[in-house]
Design a protein around this motif. Structure first.
Motif, PDB file in Angstrom:
ATOM      1  N   ALA A  20       0.831  -1.207   0.000  1.00 43.44           N
ATOM      2  CA  ALA A  20       0.000   0.000   0.000  1.00 43.44           C
ATOM      3  C   ALA A  20       0.864   1.255   0.000  1.00 43.44           C
ATOM      4  O   ALA A  20       0.560   2.231  -0.689  1.00 43.44           O
ATOM      5  N   LEU A  21       1.936   1.259   0.757  1.00 50.02           N
ATOM      6  CA  LEU A  21       2.816   2.428   0.797  1.00 50.02           C
ATOM      7  C   LEU A  21       3.596   2.606  -0.500  1.00 50.02           C
ATOM      8  O   LEU A  21       3.841   3.726  -0.935  1.00 50.02           O
ATOM      9  N   SER A  22       3.982   1.511  -1.127  1.00 54.67           N
ATOM     10  CA  SER A  22       4.732   1.631  -2.381  1.00 54.67           C
ATOM     11  C   SER A  22       3.846   2.130  -3.505  1.00 54.67           C
ATOM     12  O   SER A  22       4.331   2.721  -4.468  1.00 54.67           O
ATOM     13  N   ALA A  23       2.533   1.927  -3.415  1.00 51.35           N
ATOM     14  CA  ALA A  23       1.625   2.452  -4.432  1.00 51.35           C
ATOM     15  C   ALA A  23       1.555   3.970  -4.371  1.00 51.35           C
ATOM     16  O   ALA A  23       1.215   4.619  -5.352  1.00 51.35           O
ATOM     17  N   CYS A  24       1.873   4.554  -3.237  1.00 51.99           N
ATOM     18  CA  CYS A  24       1.828   6.004  -3.073  1.00 51.99           C
ATOM     19  C   CYS A  24       3.143   6.673  -3.461  1.00 51.99           C
ATOM     20  O   CYS A  24       3.234   7.894  -3.459  1.00 51.99           O
ATOM     21  N   THR A  25       4.158   5.903  -3.760  1.00 50.15           N
ATOM     22  CA  THR A  25       5.440   6.463  -4.169  1.00 50.15           C
ATOM     23  C   THR A  25       5.310   7.000  -5.589  1.00 50.15           C
ATOM     24  O   THR A  25       4.852   6.300  -6.482  1.00 50.15           O
ATOM     25  N   PRO A  26       5.683   8.252  -5.824  1.00 47.95           N
ATOM     26  CA  PRO A  26       5.526   8.811  -7.172  1.00 47.95           C
ATOM     27  C   PRO A  26       6.513   8.182  -8.162  1.00 47.95           C
ATOM     28  O   PRO A  26       7.649   7.863  -7.819  1.00 47.95           O
ATOM     29  N   ARG A  27       6.026   7.985  -9.378  1.00 46.34           N
ATOM     30  CA  ARG A  27       6.891   7.563 -10.477  1.00 46.34           C
ATOM     31  C   ARG A  27       7.363   8.834 -11.177  1.00 46.34           C
ATOM     32  O   ARG A  27       6.552   9.661 -11.580  1.00 46.34           O
ATOM     33  N   VAL A  28       8.659   8.980 -11.314  1.00 49.02           N
ATOM     34  CA  VAL A  28       9.244  10.176 -11.906  1.00 49.02           C
ATOM     35  C   VAL A  28       9.785   9.815 -13.282  1.00 49.02           C
ATOM     36  O   VAL A  28      10.543   8.852 -13.430  1.00 49.02           O
ATOM     37  N   ALA A  29       9.391  10.602 -14.292  1.00 55.81           N
ATOM     38  CA  ALA A  29       9.858  10.379 -15.659  1.00 55.81           C
ATOM     39  C   ALA A  29      10.396  11.698 -16.201  1.00 55.81           C
ATOM     40  O   ALA A  29       9.730  12.730 -16.112  1.00 55.81           O
ATOM     41  N   THR A  30      11.593  11.647 -16.737  1.00 57.86           N
ATOM     42  CA  THR A  30      12.187  12.822 -17.375  1.00 57.86           C
ATOM     43  C   THR A  30      12.096  12.630 -18.878  1.00 57.86           C
ATOM     44  O   THR A  30      12.551  11.621 -19.408  1.00 57.86           O
ATOM     45  N   ARG A  31      11.526  13.615 -19.537  1.00 59.62           N
ATOM     46  CA  ARG A  31      11.339  13.524 -20.988  1.00 59.62           C
ATOM     47  C   ARG A  31      12.098  14.657 -21.654  1.00 59.62           C
ATOM     48  O   ARG A  31      12.100  15.784 -21.183  1.00 59.62           O
ATOM     49  N   GLY A  32      12.709  14.349 -22.775  1.00 55.39           N
ATOM     50  CA  GLY A  32      13.472  15.356 -23.503  1.00 55.39           C
ATOM     51  C   GLY A  32      14.854  15.524 -22.893  1.00 55.39           C
ATOM     52  O   GLY A  32      15.383  14.651 -22.218  1.00 55.39           O
ATOM     53  N   ASN A  33      15.453  16.676 -23.133  1.00 54.87           N
ATOM     54  CA  ASN A  33      16.783  16.996 -22.613  1.00 54.87           C
ATOM     55  C   ASN A  33      16.619  18.103 -21.584  1.00 54.87           C
ATOM     56  O   ASN A  33      16.610  19.283 -21.918  1.00 54.87           O
ATOM     57  N   LEU A  34      16.453  17.713 -20.342  1.00 50.24           N
ATOM     58  CA  LEU A  34      16.270  18.663 -19.252  1.00 50.24           C
ATOM     59  C   LEU A  34      17.652  19.114 -18.776  1.00 50.24           C
ATOM     60  O   LEU A  34      18.340  18.402 -18.048  1.00 50.24           O
ATOM     61  N   VAL A  35      18.070  20.299 -19.210  1.00 54.62           N
ATOM     62  CA  VAL A  35      19.409  20.822 -18.915  1.00 54.62           C
ATOM     63  C   VAL A  35      19.459  21.287 -17.467  1.00 54.62           C
ATOM     64  O   VAL A  35      18.641  22.099 -17.029  1.00 54.62           O
ATOM     65  N   GLU A  36      20.419  20.785 -16.729  1.00 55.17           N
ATOM     66  CA  GLU A  36      20.608  21.182 -15.329  1.00 55.17           C
ATOM     67  C   GLU A  36      21.446  22.461 -15.270  1.00 55.17           C
ATOM     68  O   GLU A  36      22.216  22.765 -16.178  1.00 55.17           O
ATOM     69  N   ASP A  37      21.312  23.195 -14.166  1.00 58.88           N
ATOM     70  CA  ASP A  37      21.992  24.494 -14.021  1.00 58.88           C
ATOM     71  C   ASP A  37      23.508  24.371 -14.068  1.00 58.88           C
ATOM     72  O   ASP A  37      24.178  25.214 -14.671  1.00 58.88           O
ATOM     73  N   TYR A  38      24.067  23.344 -13.443  1.00 64.10           N
ATOM     74  CA  TYR A  38      25.529  23.229 -13.405  1.00 64.10           C
ATOM     75  C   TYR A  38      26.109  23.020 -14.810  1.00 64.10           C
ATOM     76  O   TYR A  38      27.234  23.443 -15.087  1.00 64.10           O
ATOM     77  N   ARG A  39      25.375  22.376 -15.694  1.00 66.30           N
ATOM     78  CA  ARG A  39      25.854  22.219 -17.076  1.00 66.30           C
ATOM     79  C   ARG A  39      25.683  23.508 -17.861  1.00 66.30           C
ATOM     80  O   ARG A  39      26.533  23.866 -18.679  1.00 66.30           O
ATOM     81  N   LEU A  40      24.575  24.228 -17.611  1.00 66.38           N
ATOM     82  CA  LEU A  40      24.334  25.475 -18.328  1.00 66.38           C
ATOM     83  C   LEU A  40      25.371  26.537 -17.963  1.00 66.38           C
ATOM     84  O   LEU A  40      25.735  27.375 -18.796  1.00 66.38           O
ATOM     85  N   GLU A  41      25.900  26.497 -16.739  1.00 64.36           N
ATOM     86  CA  GLU A  41      26.918  27.453 -16.312  1.00 64.36           C
ATOM     87  C   GLU A  41      28.242  27.266 -17.049  1.00 64.36           C
ATOM     88  O   GLU A  41      29.065  28.177 -17.077  1.00 64.36           O
ATOM     89  N   GLN A  42      28.452  26.115 -17.661  1.00 63.44           N
ATOM     90  CA  GLN A  42      29.693  25.846 -18.395  1.00 63.44           C
ATOM     91  C   GLN A  42      29.665  26.408 -19.811  1.00 63.44           C
ATOM     92  O   GLN A  42      30.687  26.447 -20.485  1.00 63.44           O
ATOM     93  N   VAL A  43      28.503  26.857 -20.267  1.00 67.04           N
ATOM     94  CA  VAL A  43      28.346  27.403 -21.623  1.00 67.04           C
ATOM     95  C   VAL A  43      28.346  28.920 -21.531  1.00 67.04           C
ATOM     96  O   VAL A  43      27.630  29.497 -20.708  1.00 67.04           O
ATOM     97  N   HIS A  44      29.160  29.580 -22.379  1.00 60.34           N
ATOM     98  CA  HIS A  44      29.298  31.029 -22.312  1.00 60.34           C
ATOM     99  C   HIS A  44      29.082  31.636 -23.686  1.00 60.34           C
ATOM    100  O   HIS A  44      29.599  31.135 -24.694  1.00 60.34           O
TER     101      HIS A  44
END
Length: 175
Positions: A20-44
């Protein structure tokens, strides 16, 4: 109640609670190319080239249709809990523009929902040839089409069942 039955019942109750508790755990899905801040800081802007950006951020999600010097990185993270509708928890759209002569990055812009445009959908249907056949016509049209091929029966055109019109015409039969 015996000690063994009590242990089995306790284990079963524990498994039920865990399920019952595991049914309440959210399923997380990342779609596309979700750019994180630390990678974006390397581009100038002004120094990073197309190949630098592709190395750091990965290939773009899409390239502009009319300008190959405009790249888009589109990504979102969606969480689904149990039977509820999926919820977008993070969405990011980045537009990278490059100089056409030197291929260096000239502009980075993060787009949001206000930058988008609503597109009106057309509800027309494409007409097709022929006519629509109702369910009664489909049912009545199939009566008499099922013959026993093992008994050597023939179709309405005289061809043996299972040979088809083309094969029987090649063999000299009528179709």
């Amino acid at each position: 109640m015996t000690e063994r039955a009590r242990v089995v019942r306790t284990i079963a109750a524990g498994l039920l609670v865990a399920a019952a508790l595991s049914a309440c755990t959210p399923r997380v899905a990342t779609r596309g190319n979700l750019v994180e801040d630390y990678r974006l800081e390397q581009v100038h802007t002004g120094t990073s080239t197309k190949s630098d950006v592709a190395t750091i951020l990965g290939t773009p999600t899409t390239v502009s249709t009319f300008d190959e010097n405009t790249w888009y990185y589109i990504g979102q993270r969606v969480e689904t809990v149990a039977f509820y509708a999926p919820e977008v928890t993070k969405r990011r759209v980045l537009r990278m523009q490059f100089d056409p002569t030197t291929s260096t990055l000239t502009d980075i812009k993060e787009l949001n929902l206000d930058d988008g445009e609503q597109v009106a959908l057309v509800s027309r249907e494409t007409p097709t040839l022929g006519r629509r056949i109702g369910i009664l016509e489909q049912f009545l049209g199939n009566i008499g089409r099922f013959n026993d091929s093992a008994a050597g029966t023939t179709t309405a055109r005289g061809a043996p069942v299972g040979t088809g019109g083309v094969a029987s015409s090649v063999a000299g039969g009528n179709y």
